[in-house]
Write an enzyme that holds these catalytic residues in place. Sequence first.
Site, PDB file in Angstrom:
ATOM      1  N   ASP A  22     -46.533 -52.712  43.890  1.00 38.77           N
ATOM      2  CA  ASP A  22     -47.774 -51.962  43.657  1.00 38.77           C
ATOM      3  C   ASP A  22     -47.862 -51.502  42.207  1.00 38.77           C
ATOM      4  OD1 ASP A  22     -48.323 -52.193  46.399  1.00 38.77           O
ATOM      5  OD2 ASP A  22     -47.351 -50.275  46.845  1.00 38.77           O
ATOM      6  N   ASP A  69     -42.764 -49.408  51.479  1.00 35.32           N
ATOM      7  CA  ASP A  69     -43.069 -48.460  50.405  1.00 35.32           C
ATOM      8  C   ASP A  69     -41.977 -47.406  50.363  1.00 35.32           C
ATOM      9  OD1 ASP A  69     -45.441 -49.682  49.580  1.00 35.32           O
ATOM     10  OD2 ASP A  69     -46.658 -48.526  50.988  1.00 35.32           O
TER      11      ASP A  69
END
Length: 166
Positions: A144, A126
Site C-alpha cells: 500500500d 495489513d
Amino acid sequence: MAKTLSKSSGGALAPWLGISLIVILFDQLTKIAVLKTFAYGAMHALTPFFNLTLIYNRGAAFGFLATAGGWQRWAFTALGIGATLVICYLLKRHGHQRLFSLSLALILGGALGNVIDRLIYGHVIDFLDFHVGAWHWPAFNLADSAITVGAVLLIYDELRRVRGAR
C-alpha cells in the site's frame, strides 16, 4: 558504444520490473514475518503513535467492500492483473521517462504484492498501524505504501510536465 534511448524508442523494461520485484519481495517478506510473529488482531506498540498488528483486509483500500460477500476477492485480483498489463505497456513505451516509470514501477510492485495475498490467503495482510490517541488510521502494508508513493510521484511528474509545457 552504449545504446542511448530516444523518446520514440521507449526504454528497457527490465530495470523498472526489477524495482517492482524488490517492492514485491520486501512486501511479502514483511507479511510472512508478521504472520509468523503476531496473533490476529494483537497490537504491539513501538512508539506512542505506531503499532504493529495483524489485520486481514478482504476489501480494498481502507476496507472498502470488505463485507461484500467474497466476490470482491476476484474483482480486485482481476483489477490488479489488468493494472499490471496496462503498467507494463506504459513502462515499455515510456521507459525513458525516469520519474514516470519509477512511479509506475512502485504502483506495479504494490499492486502485485496485494494480488499475491488475495490469491494465496483470500485477503490482504495489513500490519502497519498509525494512530493519534484512540483514533487509528486504517492498517496498511508495504505494498500500500509503494502504491501511495508511486501515485504521489505520478501526480508530481504530471504537474511538472504540464508546467514545463507552458
